[in-house]
Scaffold this motif. Structure first.
Motif, PDB file in Angstrom:
ATOM      1  N   SER A  34       0.795  -1.234   0.000  1.00 47.77           N
ATOM      2  CA  SER A  34       0.000   0.000   0.000  1.00 47.77           C
ATOM      3  C   SER A  34       0.819   1.273   0.000  1.00 47.77           C
ATOM      4  O   SER A  34       0.295   2.328  -0.331  1.00 47.77           O
ATOM      5  CB  SER A  34      -1.039   0.014   1.128  1.00 47.77           C
ATOM      6  N   LYS A  35       2.105   1.195   0.367  1.00 44.94           N
ATOM      7  CA  LYS A  35       2.850   2.442   0.520  1.00 44.94           C
ATOM      8  C   LYS A  35       4.012   2.635  -0.455  1.00 44.94           C
ATOM      9  O   LYS A  35       4.530   3.725  -0.602  1.00 44.94           O
ATOM     10  CB  LYS A  35       3.423   2.518   1.957  1.00 44.94           C
ATOM     11  N   GLN A  36       4.484   1.554  -1.069  1.00 42.06           N
ATOM     12  CA  GLN A  36       5.723   1.719  -1.846  1.00 42.06           C
ATOM     13  C   GLN A  36       5.494   1.972  -3.331  1.00 42.06           C
ATOM     14  O   GLN A  36       6.397   1.784  -4.137  1.00 42.06           O
ATOM     15  CB  GLN A  36       6.670   0.551  -1.588  1.00 42.06           C
ATOM     16  N   ARG A  37       4.317   2.372  -3.682  1.00 42.53           N
ATOM     17  CA  ARG A  37       3.987   2.809  -5.034  1.00 42.53           C
ATOM     18  C   ARG A  37       4.520   1.842  -6.103  1.00 42.53           C
ATOM     19  O   ARG A  37       5.294   2.224  -6.983  1.00 42.53           O
ATOM     20  CB  ARG A  37       4.524   4.224  -5.264  1.00 42.53           C
ATOM     21  N   LEU A  38       4.077   0.598  -6.002  1.00 41.01           N
ATOM     22  CA  LEU A  38       4.536  -0.399  -6.968  1.00 41.01           C
ATOM     23  C   LEU A  38       4.011  -0.092  -8.369  1.00 41.01           C
ATOM     24  O   LEU A  38       4.590  -0.517  -9.364  1.00 41.01           O
ATOM     25  CB  LEU A  38       4.104  -1.800  -6.523  1.00 41.01           C
ATOM     26  N   GLY A  39       2.921   0.672  -8.416  1.00 44.47           N
ATOM     27  CA  GLY A  39       2.363   1.084  -9.700  1.00 44.47           C
ATOM     28  C   GLY A  39       3.342   1.917 -10.528  1.00 44.47           C
ATOM     29  O   GLY A  39       3.174   2.067 -11.744  1.00 44.47           O
ATOM     30  N   LYS A  40       4.375   2.433  -9.888  1.00 42.48           N
ATOM     31  CA  LYS A  40       5.417   3.186 -10.603  1.00 42.48           C
ATOM     32  C   LYS A  40       6.234   2.234 -11.487  1.00 42.48           C
ATOM     33  O   LYS A  40       6.759   2.598 -12.514  1.00 42.48           O
ATOM     34  CB  LYS A  40       6.369   3.793  -9.562  1.00 42.48           C
ATOM     35  N   HIS A  41       6.362   0.997 -11.016  1.00 45.19           N
ATOM     36  CA  HIS A  41       7.168   0.001 -11.738  1.00 45.19           C
ATOM     37  C   HIS A  41       6.308  -0.855 -12.660  1.00 45.19           C
ATOM     38  O   HIS A  41       6.773  -1.369 -13.660  1.00 45.19           O
ATOM     39  CB  HIS A  41       7.884  -0.926 -10.753  1.00 45.19           C
ATOM     40  N   TRP A  42       5.044  -1.044 -12.263  1.00 48.70           N
ATOM     41  CA  TRP A  42       4.170  -1.951 -12.999  1.00 48.70           C
ATOM     42  C   TRP A  42       2.988  -1.170 -13.564  1.00 48.70           C
ATOM     43  O   TRP A  42       2.106  -0.726 -12.818  1.00 48.70           O
ATOM     44  CB  TRP A  42       3.637  -3.050 -12.082  1.00 48.70           C
ATOM     45  N   ASN A  43       2.947  -1.099 -14.855  1.00 43.49           N
ATOM     46  CA  ASN A  43       1.868  -0.417 -15.545  1.00 43.49           C
ATOM     47  C   ASN A  43       0.512  -1.009 -15.149  1.00 43.49           C
ATOM     48  O   ASN A  43       0.350  -2.222 -15.146  1.00 43.49           O
ATOM     49  CB  ASN A  43       2.128  -0.616 -17.059  1.00 43.49           C
ATOM     50  N   LYS A  44      -0.442  -0.176 -14.802  1.00 47.95           N
ATOM     51  CA  LYS A  44      -1.829  -0.570 -14.486  1.00 47.95           C
ATOM     52  C   LYS A  44      -1.994  -1.379 -13.198  1.00 47.95           C
ATOM     53  O   LYS A  44      -3.062  -1.917 -12.908  1.00 47.95           O
ATOM     54  CB  LYS A  44      -2.461  -1.374 -15.633  1.00 47.95           C
ATOM     55  N   PRO A  97       3.013  -7.750 -13.598  1.00 47.87           N
ATOM     56  CA  PRO A  97       3.493  -8.281 -14.883  1.00 47.87           C
ATOM     57  C   PRO A  97       3.885  -9.750 -14.783  1.00 47.87           C
ATOM     58  O   PRO A  97       4.437 -10.170 -13.768  1.00 47.87           O
ATOM     59  CB  PRO A  97       4.726  -7.421 -15.180  1.00 47.87           C
ATOM     60  N   THR A  98       3.577 -10.470 -15.804  1.00 51.19           N
ATOM     61  CA  THR A  98       3.862 -11.910 -16.006  1.00 51.19           C
ATOM     62  C   THR A  98       2.996 -12.852 -15.149  1.00 51.19           C
ATOM     63  O   THR A  98       3.063 -14.055 -15.329  1.00 51.19           O
ATOM     64  CB  THR A  98       5.352 -12.338 -15.819  1.00 51.19           C
ATOM     65  N   ALA A 153      10.927  -3.473 -12.448  1.00 54.15           N
ATOM     66  CA  ALA A 153      10.471  -3.011 -13.762  1.00 54.15           C
ATOM     67  C   ALA A 153      10.655  -4.109 -14.811  1.00 54.15           C
ATOM     68  O   ALA A 153       9.948  -4.146 -15.810  1.00 54.15           O
ATOM     69  CB  ALA A 153      11.228  -1.754 -14.156  1.00 54.15           C
ATOM     70  N   ASN A 154      11.622  -5.010 -14.573  1.00 55.87           N
ATOM     71  CA  ASN A 154      11.842  -6.115 -15.503  1.00 55.87           C
ATOM     72  C   ASN A 154      11.544  -7.426 -14.779  1.00 55.87           C
ATOM     73  O   ASN A 154      12.431  -8.051 -14.215  1.00 55.87           O
ATOM     74  CB  ASN A 154      13.300  -6.057 -16.007  1.00 55.87           C
ATOM     75  N   MET A 155      10.286  -7.814 -14.805  1.00 59.37           N
ATOM     76  CA  MET A 155       9.884  -8.969 -13.996  1.00 59.37           C
ATOM     77  C   MET A 155      10.501 -10.281 -14.468  1.00 59.37           C
ATOM     78  O   MET A 155      10.773 -11.164 -13.667  1.00 59.37           O
ATOM     79  CB  MET A 155       8.354  -9.082 -13.961  1.00 59.37           C
ATOM     80  N   LYS A 156      10.717 -10.391 -15.792  1.00 51.33           N
ATOM     81  CA  LYS A 156      11.310 -11.647 -16.280  1.00 51.33           C
ATOM     82  C   LYS A 156      12.696 -11.821 -15.670  1.00 51.33           C
ATOM     83  O   LYS A 156      13.057 -12.893 -15.194  1.00 51.33           O
ATOM     84  CB  LYS A 156      11.390 -11.632 -17.801  1.00 51.33           C
ATOM     85  N   GLY A 157      13.479 -10.723 -15.688  1.00 52.56           N
ATOM     86  CA  GLY A 157      14.816 -10.743 -15.106  1.00 52.56           C
ATOM     87  C   GLY A 157      14.739 -10.989 -13.605  1.00 52.56           C
ATOM     88  O   GLY A 157      15.545 -11.730 -13.039  1.00 52.56           O
ATOM     89  N   TYR A 158      13.739 -10.374 -12.969  1.00 51.81           N
ATOM     90  CA  TYR A 158      13.593 -10.507 -11.516  1.00 51.81           C
ATOM     91  C   TYR A 158      13.361 -11.975 -11.140  1.00 51.81           C
ATOM     92  O   TYR A 158      13.978 -12.514 -10.221  1.00 51.81           O
ATOM     93  CB  TYR A 158      12.419  -9.648 -11.018  1.00 51.81           C
TER      94      TYR A 158
END
Ligand SMILES: Nc1nc2c(ncn2[C@@H]2O[C@H](COP(=O)(O)OP(=O)(O)OP(=O)(O)O)[C@@H](O)[C@H]2O)c(=O)[nH]1
Ligand SMILES: [Mg+2]
Ligand SMILES: [Zn+2]
Length: 320
Positions: free
Chosen positions: A70-80, A126-127, A234-239
């Protein structure tokens, strides 16, 4: 459909009281969130569980996860991307946990009872397909004896992935205690009529900030932890690839450093798969059970990714 309260497979009954429409479980009579029922196929449930001894960090881990979501603004990394609580009770739980951590307060030891779920929907990671997370947290006492597990933690039977949370710096005889926990779980699930062979096991080493002396020979793991929680999202496949490497490394760590080879051998024999990850919910030790600085969670999303990964149908995993 899986009832989030009694975990039976049921067909919910639509009820109407004056102008309020709701769905009720025919087994436990609990009222289930409307969106949970109406969009069940689109957002299938994932049972998020934490099995571990008292004080090993289960409740703090869940609280930190709510905080990060809720606080770390994951929407910045993951579109939508967004999350949504499906009932008032879940929203209250999430808010209370976040506020507590922000004020530097840590939770009390969890009472031993069958927990009510916190129901949170995740959309557009993502993914991964969308899903509804059902969080269950009970006392570590429930995992000290198989009979207690049967009484207070039967939700584990419905988990596709079982999560062991272990704080190894708090165990006096690590190989024995790890083997005991596994043994208790296997007896408990048998008594519940479940099958470990249909489940995956995820071992999460908690309180990584206290594990420095164990990690001297694992510079990659130390680097991985230093980078926090959101690095690389931002790169979930790599993550995910990196997460798999970390799991392999922790498997070696379990065998060679912790010398828990029997735990590992038994786990591999009894479960469909065994994976590992490492987290620090707080980032540093609290003083006198209060947080003196803001929390700096490390890699706390990894268990969630593993749970989602292991919830995919086999053909989708194969394709990956
Ligand atoms: N250093 C450090 N300490 C932690 C961390 N997470 C939890 N702790 C400490 O461990 C204590 C117990 O954590 P809880 O989450 O309450 O443990 P639990 O597994 O829920 O315990 P029960 O509810 O009794 O089964 C906390 O009060 C903190 O002092 C962490 O990431 N790092
Ligand atoms: Mg607890
Ligand atoms: Zn029910």
């Amino acid at each position: 459909m899986l009832c989030p309260f009694c975990l039976e497979d049921v067909r919910f009954k639509k009820t109407r009281q004056s102008s309020k429409v709701s769905y009720a479980c025919p087994v436990c009579n609990e009222h289930v969130p409307i969106l949970y029922v109406q969009e069940y196929e689109q957002y299938p449930p994932v049972v998020v569980n934490a099995i571990g001894f008292r004080g090993h960090g289960k409740t703090v881990y869940f609280a930190t996860l709510f905080y990060v979501l809720s606080k770390q603004r994951l929407g910045k990394h993951w579109n939508k991307f967004f999350t949504m609580c499906l009932n008032e009770e879940s929203l209250d739980t999430v808010r209370m946990n976040v506020r507590m951590l922000e004020e530097g307060i840590l939770p009390e030891s969890t009472p031993k009872n069958f927990p009510r779920p916190t129901i949170v929907r995740l959309q557009n990671v993502p993914t991964y397909p969308d899903c509804t997370l059902l969080f269950y947290d009970t006392s570590g006492e429930a995992f000290e004896k198989a009979s207690q597990l049967v009484q207070f933690a039967s939700f584990v039977k419905r988990a596709r992935t079982v999560v062991f949370l272990l704080s190894i710096t708090e165990l006096d005889d690590i190989p024995t205690k790890m083997r005991d926990l596994l043994n208790i779980y296997i007896i408990g699930i048998g008594d519940l009529g479940g099958q470990t062979h249909n489940q995956h096991l995820l071992v999460v080493y908690t309180k990584a900030d206290k594990m420095e002396s164990y990690l001297t020979e694992y510079p990659d793991l130390r680097d991985y932890l230093k980078q926090g929680t959101v690095d690389g999202l931002a790169n979930m496949k790599g993550y995910i690839q990196r997460m798999r490497k970390v799991s392999d490394c922790l498997k070696e760590f379990t065998r060679n450093t912790l010398q828990a080879e029997e735990f590992l051998n038994a786990a591999q024999e009894y479960f469909k798969s065994v994976s590992f990850c490492i987290v620090s919910a707080l980032g540093a030790s609290p003083t006198e059970n209060k947080l003196s600085v803001e929390i700096t969670p490390k890699r706390v999303l990894d268990p969630l990714f593993w749970l989602m990964e292991r919830s995919l149908p086999w053909w989708q995993r194969l394709w990956r």
